[in-house]
Design an enzyme around this catalytic site. Structure first.
Site, PDB file in Angstrom:
ATOM      1  N   ASP A  78      -6.583   4.374  -4.934  1.00 43.40           N
ATOM      2  CA  ASP A  78      -7.281   4.082  -3.673  1.00 43.40           C
ATOM      3  C   ASP A  78      -8.000   5.388  -3.313  1.00 43.40           C
ATOM      4  OD1 ASP A  78      -7.575   2.042  -1.430  1.00 43.40           O
ATOM      5  OD2 ASP A  78      -6.808   3.717  -0.283  1.00 43.40           O
ATOM      6  N   LYS A 124       0.857  -1.188   0.000  1.00 46.51           N
ATOM      7  CA  LYS A 124       0.000   0.000   0.000  1.00 46.51           C
ATOM      8  C   LYS A 124       0.887   1.230   0.000  1.00 46.51           C
ATOM      9  CE  LYS A 124      -4.450   0.770   0.060  1.00 46.51           C
ATOM     10  NZ  LYS A 124      -5.467  -0.103  -0.532  1.00 46.51           N
ATOM     11  N   GLY A 135     -20.925   1.413  -4.229  1.00 43.51           N
ATOM     12  CA  GLY A 135     -22.350   1.330  -3.906  1.00 43.51           C
ATOM     13  C   GLY A 135     -23.231   1.420  -5.140  1.00 43.51           C
ATOM     14  N   GLY A 182     -21.293   5.712  -4.110  1.00 41.98           N
ATOM     15  CA  GLY A 182     -20.146   6.106  -4.921  1.00 41.98           C
ATOM     16  C   GLY A 182     -19.869   5.001  -5.926  1.00 41.98           C
ATOM     17  N   ASN A 183     -18.619   4.824  -6.283  1.00 39.67           N
ATOM     18  CA  ASN A 183     -18.281   3.803  -7.279  1.00 39.67           C
ATOM     19  C   ASN A 183     -18.803   2.433  -6.866  1.00 39.67           C
ATOM     20  OD1 ASN A 183     -16.191   1.496  -7.889  1.00 39.67           O
ATOM     21  ND2 ASN A 183     -16.123   2.871  -9.633  1.00 39.67           N
ATOM     22  N   GLY A 209     -23.793   4.250   0.969  1.00 42.75           N
ATOM     23  CA  GLY A 209     -22.762   4.722   0.032  1.00 42.75           C
ATOM     24  C   GLY A 209     -23.278   4.560  -1.384  1.00 42.75           C
TER      25      GLY A 209
HETATM   26  P1  NAD Z   1     -16.438   6.726  -3.441  1.00 42.74           P
HETATM   27  O1  NAD Z   1     -15.684   7.894  -2.937  1.00 42.74           O
HETATM   28  O2  NAD Z   1     -16.699   6.588  -4.895  1.00 42.74           O
HETATM   29  O3  NAD Z   1     -17.871   6.663  -2.721  1.00 42.74           O
HETATM   30  C1  NAD Z   1     -18.037   6.746  -1.343  1.00 42.74           C
HETATM   31  C2  NAD Z   1     -19.516   6.950  -1.057  1.00 42.74           C
HETATM   32  O4  NAD Z   1     -19.691   6.997   0.371  1.00 42.74           O
HETATM   33  C3  NAD Z   1     -20.083   8.259  -1.569  1.00 42.74           C
HETATM   34  O5  NAD Z   1     -21.392   8.041  -2.044  1.00 42.74           O
HETATM   35  C4  NAD Z   1     -20.121   9.158  -0.333  1.00 42.74           C
HETATM   36  O6  NAD Z   1     -21.115  10.160  -0.410  1.00 42.74           O
HETATM   37  C5  NAD Z   1     -20.471   8.120   0.705  1.00 42.74           C
HETATM   38  N1  NAD Z   1     -20.170   8.582   2.071  1.00 42.74           N
HETATM   39  C6  NAD Z   1     -19.146   9.347   2.509  1.00 42.74           C
HETATM   40  N2  NAD Z   1     -19.288   9.612   3.818  1.00 42.74           N
HETATM   41  C7  NAD Z   1     -20.412   8.971   4.192  1.00 42.74           C
HETATM   42  C8  NAD Z   1     -21.101   8.866   5.425  1.00 42.74           C
HETATM   43  N3  NAD Z   1     -20.667   9.498   6.526  1.00 42.74           N
HETATM   44  N4  NAD Z   1     -22.221   8.108   5.465  1.00 42.74           N
HETATM   45  C9  NAD Z   1     -22.679   7.497   4.353  1.00 42.74           C
HETATM   46  N5  NAD Z   1     -22.091   7.587   3.175  1.00 42.74           N
HETATM   47  C10 NAD Z   1     -20.971   8.307   3.100  1.00 42.74           C
HETATM   48  O7  NAD Z   1     -15.651   5.458  -2.858  1.00 42.74           O
HETATM   49  P2  NAD Z   1     -15.731   3.963  -3.375  1.00 42.74           P
HETATM   50  O8  NAD Z   1     -14.640   3.731  -4.354  1.00 42.74           O
HETATM   51  O9  NAD Z   1     -17.124   3.623  -3.714  1.00 42.74           O
HETATM   52  O10 NAD Z   1     -15.302   3.171  -2.056  1.00 42.74           O
HETATM   53  C11 NAD Z   1     -16.217   2.893  -1.000  1.00 42.74           C
HETATM   54  C12 NAD Z   1     -15.587   1.903  -0.049  1.00 42.74           C
HETATM   55  O11 NAD Z   1     -15.219   0.717  -0.755  1.00 42.74           O
HETATM   56  C13 NAD Z   1     -14.302   2.363   0.644  1.00 42.74           C
HETATM   57  O12 NAD Z   1     -14.266   1.778   1.928  1.00 42.74           O
HETATM   58  C14 NAD Z   1     -13.219   1.758  -0.206  1.00 42.74           C
HETATM   59  O13 NAD Z   1     -12.010   1.589   0.510  1.00 42.74           O
HETATM   60  C15 NAD Z   1     -13.848   0.430  -0.543  1.00 42.74           C
HETATM   61  N6  NAD Z   1     -13.280  -0.215  -1.727  1.00 42.74           N
HETATM   62  C16 NAD Z   1     -13.327   0.375  -2.942  1.00 42.74           C
HETATM   63  C17 NAD Z   1     -12.817  -0.281  -4.035  1.00 42.74           C
HETATM   64  C18 NAD Z   1     -12.911   0.319  -5.410  1.00 42.74           C
HETATM   65  O14 NAD Z   1     -12.542  -0.375  -6.372  1.00 42.74           O
HETATM   66  N7  NAD Z   1     -13.404   1.527  -5.566  1.00 42.74           N
HETATM   67  C19 NAD Z   1     -12.214  -1.539  -3.891  1.00 42.74           C
HETATM   68  C20 NAD Z   1     -12.181  -2.123  -2.630  1.00 42.74           C
HETATM   69  C21 NAD Z   1     -12.721  -1.459  -1.554  1.00 42.74           C
END
Ligand code: NAD
Length: 426
Positions: free
Chosen positions: A146, A106, A230, A227-228, A225
């Site tokens: 990340d 990391k 969710g 984001g990507n 969530g």
């Molecule tokens: P992202 O930034 O695209 O989305 C995050 C989402 O969480 C957003 O909708 C944001 O509004 C919401 N959020 C932020 N604070 C919040 C709160 N207090 N309550 C509720 N929702 C809240 O991030 P992502 O890429 O979707 O990643 C989300 C999680 O998945 C993280 O823990 C990340 O480490 C994990 N993850 C992501 C990937 C990937 O490929 N993107 C891979 C493995 C793990």
């Protein structure tokens, strides 16, 4: 204790406990706990004002027993060494669970990227890449995006890396844009992988007469969530016939009893800037379809499946007794604290651990690396088929271990991973 230190302690404790349960020697367990290399450095970046500012960065390489190191780079003001080390350790476990030929690593920089201009962010990314260039490479250590790092940032980093090395090496970074050798299907991969694992779990549960779960159609899901991860989880689960009744973002969420439309909700969120207020069914959003819900309420809904896909530690001592879901799919990293995990496991809630549930992202990163090394690129369908094959195989190994040893899926995932890494130690 800060959260980074807490994360590191809990990852190391879990490895020690699992190693002991498996009868591994103390020396082997220590090799699984300690990182192989910790690179901590300071570097200067020229700000737009002409002033130079110093930043602290890390690249921590935990284990190379199963192959080159693999892991993302995060830009966050609260990033500290312990957090980066914990995440590197968990990457070793995740790659091993997924059966990928990788170890774990990391990287991070203690910086708030939102306070930087675009050109400052570019210079910071390039300086960081220059610093780690001597210890990365397609067969050594392959970084990826990340928290707060994107395909664009990977593009800047690989550009700097290739310039300084005087080579073209698209397989040195993953999570790149398709134009410079990224893989089709990478954006959706984490959400897609989670849905594949959930379906595989339900398929097993169908055969269990003690539960009514097992039928995909109509099963209710709440997702924290949007984001990507969710969003794609919601979209693909909806396509599979699940009923998504609630989604949220940082500003709150919506509850739509009859099942919401992911696509219309996304369009509404784009217009309003938030999910809250988007009660969308089919192609129409109307207040009569649903109600507003807080992020806390979402976690306590009477749904079949709960999907935390935003932040760590959201299910904890304060709300664990209010969780009603029968299955929790950990799409975020570490969304359930240890106390809550113990409590919910005793209540027979099935928890699909993050190291398995969200491994779809690193799996398609692996497929991107593979394509980059071969110089031959697959169609999206080919990528998705390979992702499915790898995720189902990973789930099968964890499920089997869980049945054989009568242990929850998280412990089983750690046993599978640690067994594979320990077997490869020379
Ligand atoms: P992202 O930034 O695209 O989305 C995050 C989402 O969480 C957003 O909708 C944001 O509004 C919401 N959020 C932020 N604070 C919040 C709160 N207090 N309550 C509720 N929702 C809240 O991030 P992502 O890429 O979707 O990643 C989300 C999680 O998945 C993280 O823990 C990340 O480490 C994990 N993850 C992501 C990937 C990937 O490929 N993107 C891979 C493995 C793990």
């Amino acid at each position: 204790m800060n959260t980074g230190q807490k994360m590191l302690d809990s990852a190391q404790q879990l490895i020690r406990k699992t190693g002991k349960n498996m009868g591994l020697s103390e020396e082997v367990v220590e090799r699984l706990v300690q990182p192989e290399r910790v690179f901590e450095f300071n570097f200067e970046v020229e700000m737009d004002s002409g002033r130079k500012k110093m930043f602290r960065g890390w690249r921590i390489q935990h284990s190379s027993a199963l192959g080159p190191y693999k892991g993302g780079i995060r830009f966050h003001p609260e990033t500290i060494r312990e957090e980066v080390q914990a995440l590197a350790t968990l990457m070793s476990i995740k790659c091993a669970v997924a059966g990928l030929p990788y170890g774990g690593a990391k990287g991070g920089v203690a910086v708030d990227p939102k306070k930087l201009s675009e050109s400052e962010l570019m210079r910071l990314s390039k300086r960081y890449a220059l610093k780690i260039a001597p210890i990365i490479g397609a067969d050594i250590d392959i970084p990826a995006p990340d928290v707060n790092t994107t395909a664009k940032i990977m593009g800047w980093m690989i550009d700097e890396y290739q310039k300084v090395k005087g080579i073209k090496s698209p397989a040195t970074f993953t999570g790149k844009s398709v134009a410079i050798g990224g893989s089709l299907g990478r954006t959706e991969a984490t959400g897609r992988g989670g849905v594949i694992v959930l379906k595989a779990l339900l398929e097993k549960m169908k055969k269990d007469p003690s539960t009514s779960l097992g039928m995909t159609r109509g099963l209710t899901i709440a997702i924290q969530g949007f984001g990507n991860v969710g969003y794609y989880f919601s979209k693909l689960a909806e396509e599979e016939g699940f009923k998504i009744v609630s989604v949220s973002d940082s500003k709150g969420g919506v509850y739509v009893k009859d099942g919401l439309s992911t696509e219309t909700t996304l369009n509404c969120k784009k217009e309003k800037g938030m999910v809250s207020g988007c009660y969308c069914k089919g192609s129409v959003c109307d207040i009569r379809y649903g109600r507003m819900i807080s992020n806390e309420e979402l976690l306590e809904l009477p749904v079949d499946v709960l999907v935390p896909a935003a932040l760590e530690n959201v299910i904890n001592e304060e709300n664990m007794d209010k969780v009603k879901a029968k299955i929790i799919v950990e799409m975020a990293n570490g969304p359930i604290t240890e106390e809550a995990y113990e409590y919910l496991s005793k209540k027979s809630v099935i928890i699909v651990p993050d190291v398995l549930a969200n491994a779809g992202g690193v799996t398609v990163s692996y497929l991107e690396w593979f394509q980059g090394k071969a110089g031959y690129y697959w169609t999206e369908k080919e990528v998705n088929n390979r992702l499915k094959e790898i995720m189902e195989k990973a789930f099968e190994a964890v499920w089997k271990k869980s049945l054989d040893r009568k242990i929850p899926l998280k412990q089983a995932a750690f046993e599978v991973a640690i067994g594979r890494i320990a077997d490869a130690l020379v």
